[in-house]
Scaffold this active site. Structure first.
Site, PDB file in Angstrom:
ATOM      1  N   ARG A  43     -12.319  -4.641  -7.612  1.00 25.92           N
ATOM      2  CA  ARG A  43     -12.201  -5.178  -6.205  1.00 25.92           C
ATOM      3  C   ARG A  43     -13.535  -5.487  -5.396  1.00 25.92           C
ATOM      4  O   ARG A  43     -14.028  -4.440  -5.332  1.00 25.92           O
ATOM      5  CB  ARG A  43     -11.136  -4.209  -5.493  1.00 25.92           C
ATOM      6  N   TYR A  47     -11.260   1.470  10.438  1.00 26.02           N
ATOM      7  CA  TYR A  47     -12.425   1.775   9.550  1.00 26.02           C
ATOM      8  C   TYR A  47     -12.840   0.780   8.701  1.00 26.02           C
ATOM      9  O   TYR A  47     -13.577   0.961   8.027  1.00 26.02           O
ATOM     10  CB  TYR A  47     -12.418   3.197   9.087  1.00 26.02           C
ATOM     11  N   LYS A  48     -11.916  -0.184   8.214  1.00 25.61           N
ATOM     12  CA  LYS A  48     -12.117  -1.190   7.367  1.00 25.61           C
ATOM     13  C   LYS A  48     -13.118  -2.478   7.752  1.00 25.61           C
ATOM     14  O   LYS A  48     -14.155  -2.309   8.205  1.00 25.61           O
ATOM     15  CB  LYS A  48     -10.953  -1.730   6.596  1.00 25.61           C
ATOM     16  N   PHE A  74       0.883  -1.052  -0.077  1.00 29.29           N
ATOM     17  CA  PHE A  74       0.072   0.045  -0.070  1.00 29.29           C
ATOM     18  C   PHE A  74       0.887   1.288   0.021  1.00 29.29           C
ATOM     19  O   PHE A  74       1.756   1.283   0.960  1.00 29.29           O
ATOM     20  CB  PHE A  74      -0.851   0.000   1.330  1.00 29.29           C
ATOM     21  N   ASP A 101       1.601  -4.745   8.413  1.00 25.15           N
ATOM     22  CA  ASP A 101       0.399  -3.787   8.237  1.00 25.15           C
ATOM     23  C   ASP A 101      -0.670  -4.659   8.102  1.00 25.15           C
ATOM     24  O   ASP A 101      -0.956  -5.531   7.162  1.00 25.15           O
ATOM     25  CB  ASP A 101       0.503  -2.902   7.054  1.00 25.15           C
TER      26      ASP A 101
HETATM   27  C1  PLP Z   1      -6.075   1.331   4.231  1.00 22.90           C
HETATM   28  C2  PLP Z   1      -4.818   1.202   4.666  1.00 22.90           C
HETATM   29  C3  PLP Z   1      -4.004   2.138   5.363  1.00 22.90           C
HETATM   30  C4  PLP Z   1      -4.434   3.517   5.688  1.00 22.90           C
HETATM   31  O1  PLP Z   1      -3.573   4.456   6.206  1.00 22.90           O
HETATM   32  P1  PLP Z   1      -4.187   5.657   6.726  1.00 22.90           P
HETATM   33  O2  PLP Z   1      -3.246   6.316   7.666  1.00 22.90           O
HETATM   34  O3  PLP Z   1      -5.506   5.221   7.796  1.00 22.90           O
HETATM   35  O4  PLP Z   1      -5.021   6.416   5.815  1.00 22.90           O
HETATM   36  C5  PLP Z   1      -2.610   1.961   5.317  1.00 22.90           C
HETATM   37  N1  PLP Z   1      -1.907   0.691   4.988  1.00 22.90           N
HETATM   38  C6  PLP Z   1      -2.920  -0.240   4.207  1.00 22.90           C
HETATM   39  C7  PLP Z   1      -2.374  -1.460   3.805  1.00 22.90           C
HETATM   40  C8  PLP Z   1      -4.242   0.007   3.955  1.00 22.90           C
HETATM   41  O5  PLP Z   1      -4.919  -0.732   3.467  1.00 22.90           O
END
Ligand code: PLP
Length: 411
Positions: A370, A221-222, A124, A196
């Site tokens: 997705r 939030y996911k 990501f 992560d």
């Molecule tokens: C959604 C996501 C993030 C989000 O990071 P934020 O700091 O909350 O915006 C980070 N890493 C991964 C792998 C994600 O899927």
């Protein structure tokens, strides 16, 4: 497989009653809970009560009387069982990107002489961007990002590697890294590992302690359904908690914040990874949203997640054969998270037309459609109906409509 077969699976699903706890409009098939989980019943009431009573009447006394000060640790202990963490190792605070910064700095500080951070190009982007920012801050002689392809991570670790940072479930393809094997390979070479877990927690069983992980981060939030921009969490293995001072050394990470000392004296616990005052209302929304997990068995969640994904892949491949879809996700379910990705040349427009038909997934450049399958509220019949609507979008060529071609800023 018929629609009646799907209904039959729902009738026998032990998780089926939980759907009623989510607020989902009739007719909407929401396959994007891996981006933003939906609202649960009771969360609005909890936040409204906190506003009216705790903020409105109890005011400043709420920090102790209503437990506001303990929220990062209290909520951390509710997330801990979902990630296989024993007590005292998870705190909820800040955002995932910010927590990555803390981990990068801590790991570099713990590894004198080692300056490389190893990741993969398909990680990501924020994970990679945070390393790039750290390089700007510390200089490339002190922090260097090294990328290896996803199958070659273990081989790329050497005695210059300070930290390996990987997303366990790839955000695009859903491919799962072998957490135990990579962690072990890193430790054998003296490197630390940060996982992560944004696409893992609440999606599949995770065993941080069992794998001997050093650090982990993830968002609220996911799959945890904590609400837009919900606070994130950070895991620091107990053995590392006293190792170094993380550089966002705000007063909540102090051993005794209310001594108001002039000197920073870090907490000897995972509190050291806190910085400052947290958004209490968002913390409370997350805490209420997590309640449901105390009533579910992750083994049931995983079993249903696999079944939903398998059903989706089989239906798309049977009913949309020769329509230009290519499976991007691993076919083997043990190598896949709780999402399915298909590539299609017209993927963006097809996804827009599908959303207009009330099936919400998302699109990730360059050509990936997705679909997230969240077992707490997604029914087998939703999978059947989603594919049915996809077939209609393709056969009617609804996606060729000019409105669906225009790429929005947020996909
Ligand atoms: C959604 C996501 C993030 C989000 O990071 P934020 O700091 O909350 O915006 C980070 N890493 C991964 C792998 C994600 O899927």
């Amino acid at each position: 497989m018929t629609r009646a077969d799907a209904q039959d699976l729902d009738a026998r699903d032990p998780l089926a009653p939980l759907r009623d706890e989510f607020i989902l409009e009739e007719g909407l098939i929401y396959l994007d809970g891996n981006s933003l989980g939906p609202l649960q019943k009771g969360v609005s009431e909890r936040v409204a009560q906190a506003i009216a009573q705790e903020w409105g009447r109890d005011l400043i006394s709420s920090w102790s009387k209503n437990g506001w000060f303990d929220l990062p640790r209290r909520i951390g202990e509710k997330i801990a069982p979902l990630v296989g963490a024993g007590p005292g190792q998870v705190v909820v605070a800040d955002g995932t990107s910010i927590n990555i910064f803390k981990v990068l700095a801590a790991a570099l500080g713990m590894q004198p002489g080692r300056t490389r951070i190893l990741s993969e190009p398909g990680n990501f982007p924020t994970d990679l961007y945070m390393v790039q920012g750290m390089t700007e801050l510390l200089g490339s002689e002190n922090c260097e990002l090294v990328l290896a392809e996803e199958d070659g991570i273990a081989e790329a670790i050497d005695d210059t590697t300070a930290l390996v940072i990987l997303t366990q479930v790839n955000f695009r393809s859903g491919r799962v890294h072998d957490m135990a094997a990579i962690t072990q390979a890193a430790h054998e070479k003296g490197a630390l590992v940060c996982w992560d877990l944004c696409h893992s927690t609440g999606a599949l069983p995770v065993d941080l302690d069992g794998c001997g992980a050093d650090f982990a981060v993830g968002c609220g939030y996911k799959y945890l359904n904590g609400g837009p921009g919900a606070p994130a969490y950070i895991y620091v293995a107990e053995r590392h908690q006293k190792s170094v001072i993380q550089p966002l050394s705000g007063w909540h990470g102090h051993a005794a914040p209310f001594d108001f000392d002039t000197e920073y004296r870090p907490a000897d616990t995972v509190n050291r990874y806190l910085c400052g005052t947290q958004p209490v209302l968002s913390m409370l929304a997350l805490e209420q949203s997590l309640e449901i997990w105390s009533r579910v068995d992750m083994a049931d969640v995983r079993k249903k997640s696999v079944a939903l994904c398998e059903m989706f892949i089989a239906l798309v491949e049977a009913r949309c054969a020769d329509m230009g879809f290519a499976l991007v996700s691993p076919r083997a379910s043990d190598q896949r998270g709780s999402q399915v990705a298909f590539a299609h040349e017209a993927g963006y427009a097809i996804m827009q037309a599908l959303i207009a038909a009330r099936v919400v997934g998302d699109f990730r450049a360059p050509d990936v459609m997705r679909f997230g399958f969240t077992p707490l509220y997604t029914r087998y019949v939703d999978v059947w109906d989603a594919v049915d609507r996809l077939v209609t979008v393709l056969e009617s060529k609804a996606y060729e409509n000019a409105d669906f071609q225009l790429r929005a800023a947020i996909t």
